[in-house]
Write an enzyme that holds these catalytic residues in place. Structure first.
Site, short mmCIF file in Angstrom:
data_model
loop_
_atom_site.label_atom_id
_atom_site.label_comp_id
_atom_site.label_asym_id
_atom_site.label_seq_id
_atom_site.Cartn_x
_atom_site.Cartn_y
_atom_site.Cartn_z
N ARG A 1 0.84 -1.21 0.00
CA ARG A 1 0.00 0.00 0.00
C ARG A 1 0.87 1.25 0.00
NH1 ARG A 1 -4.02 -3.31 3.11
NH2 ARG A 1 -2.83 -3.11 5.04
N ASP B 1 -15.94 -2.89 -4.70
CA ASP B 1 -15.99 -4.20 -4.04
C ASP B 1 -17.42 -4.73 -4.16
OD1 ASP B 1 -14.05 -5.74 -1.82
OD2 ASP B 1 -16.17 -6.20 -1.60
N ALA C 1 -16.63 -7.18 -9.96
CA ALA C 1 -15.42 -6.63 -10.60
C ALA C 1 -15.48 -6.72 -12.11
CB ALA C 1 -14.19 -7.36 -10.06
N ASP D 1 -6.49 -6.64 -6.34
CA ASP D 1 -6.14 -7.45 -5.17
C ASP D 1 -7.32 -8.37 -4.83
OD1 ASP D 1 -4.84 -8.48 -2.96
OD2 ASP D 1 -5.39 -6.82 -1.66
N CYS E 1 -3.28 -13.96 -3.81
CA CYS E 1 -3.07 -14.45 -2.44
C CYS E 1 -3.38 -15.94 -2.34
CB CYS E 1 -3.90 -13.65 -1.45
SG CYS E 1 -5.69 -13.82 -1.67
#
Length: 412
Positions: free
Chosen positions: A228, A266, A296, A316, A356
């Site tokens: 960030r 989001d 998205a 992300d 992730c």
């Protein structure tokens, strides 16, 4: 204690200190006399031996392909004061990193204290927010040991006064689990701020509303702290799109970095509500931020149809692959979302893109992003290769712990 004997030559990984014993490596299990059933109880501590009866270590028994998670190697029982010693060692690492001290700092009071296998405590996550530690168990064994873990934290981490337990979404859903999976283990007093919905965490001088009761993970994604800060360096005078924004971490850094505009997107309206709260807290006069609850892929398609482009886009997403069987579909997903983003970046723009998914290694992720760039036909350079921060350490004997992968791309 229940004893687990391995098949011949299956002890080599344990001798290299890898903490997992797979079910296929087990020859037999000998239960101790107290057992009422014909199998170990999930979460109990068992001793592991080689086929030649050499002691290899002790760990938590669990049902599944990973049958034992080793806590201590080369011993026949868990050492006395084991939890205290391991928490002490984890805290010392965070002190070395400058993230932990008794008072905290005005710039940062948030860090990860325990990162599972990375701190030789497989199945355990502990995040610290000012005076509160949030424990999250990813194995039944850690759930069973939660109160001992809490006591060790209170004994070894001076700034922690309160312990919250949050494992309702991380424990095996089929496991016979006794006791509460979520709730306070220790509260210093009934009036402390942490028991209310108004707790604010500080990261690099920015304030974030933490909802550890209902939020994802332990309430915040601490693992993107350094990444960030890198966004802040690139944000000046740019139109920024933060996809999968959750509570707006990247957005706040972009605003502080002088972004011309920031769109936060989001799928969760609750997340968007928190984004707006965080922006209002840190930038009450800001008029250059917009938060949208939307899918998205649909949002990107809509912006493209309207001819919108951006100077800086952040991708992300949540883990597209939570297990090996989903890797192929996940890579297609990464390729698709990155292609859409690269199409919408202005010449000379920047893309921050992450995975992730522990099941997706960094080479496979890089190939998916390469394929996306080739599909769109843009010239792309890699400026940075990103990873998880130092308080999410990787056990050198457990390379699977390297879960966060990121690339910063310059798009011509």
């Amino acid at each position: 204690m229940t004893t687990v004997y391995l098949k011949p030559h299956k002890e080599e990984s344990l001798k290299r200190f890898h903490p997992w014993v797979f079910s296929g490596a087990i020859a037999r299990v000998e239960l101790d006399a107290k057992h009422q059933s014909d199998a170990p109880e999930e979460g109990e501590i068992v001793a592991v031996y080689s086929a030649s009866k050499e002691p290899l270590g002790v760990g938590h028994w669990q049902i599944g392909s990973i049958a034992v998670r080793i806590l201590a190697f080369g011993v026949e029982e868990l050492p006395k004061d084991f939890w205290v010693e391991r928490i002490r060692a984890a805290y010392k690492v965070r002190q070395t990193l400058g993230l932990a001290n008794v008072q905290g700092t005005k710039e940062n009071n948030t860090f990860r204290l325990v990162h599972g296998e990375g701190d030789f405590l497989p199945g355990l996550i502990v995040d610290v927010y000012a005076e509160t530690a949030v424990i999250q168990a990813h194995s039944v064994g850690m759930h069973v040991s939660r109160k001992e873990i809490a006591e060790a934290i209170l004994a070894e981490v001076p700034q922690v006064k309160n312990i919250y337990y949050k494992s309702d979404d991380t424990l095996p859903f089929k496991a016979p689990i006794e006791g509460e999976k979520t709730g306070w283990i220790k509260v210093q007093n009934d009036d402390v701020q942490c028991t209310k919905d108004e707790f604010w965490s500080i990261e690099n001088g920015l304030q974030f509303r933490i909802d550890w009761l209902r939020g994802q993970k332990t309430g915040f994604f601490i693992d993107q702290r350094e990444n960030r800060a890198l966004v802040e360096r690139y944000a000046k005078d740019k139109d920024v799109l933060n996809m999968f924004c959750y509570t707006g971490g990247f957005s706040l850094y972009a605003l502080r970095g002088g972004a011309k505009s920031v769109d936060s997107v989001d799928v969760s309206q609750k997340a968007i509500d928190l984004v707006n709260i965080n922006v209002a807290k840190n930038f009450p006069e800001a008029t250059n931020h917009k938060a949208v609850a939307a899918d998205a892929f649909e949002y990107l398609s809509k912006q493209k149809s309207e001819g919108r482009t951006f100077d800086l886009i952040i991708l992300d997403p949540p883990a597209f692959a939570k297990h090996r069987d989903a890797v192929k579909n996940a890579l297609r997903g990464y390729q698709r979302i990155n292609a859409k983003a690269i199409e919408m970046i202005r010449p000379g723009g920047i893309l921050f893109t992450f995975s992730c998914s522990q099941a997706v290694d960094k080479e496979a992720f890089r190939l998916a992003v390469f394929s996306a760039a080739a599909q769109v036909g843009r010239k792309v350079r890699i400026l940075h290769q990103l990873h998880q921060p130092q308080d999410h350490p990787i056990n050198i004997y457990h390379p699977e712990g390297e879960y966060l992968k990121g690339l910063v791309l310059y798009v011509e």
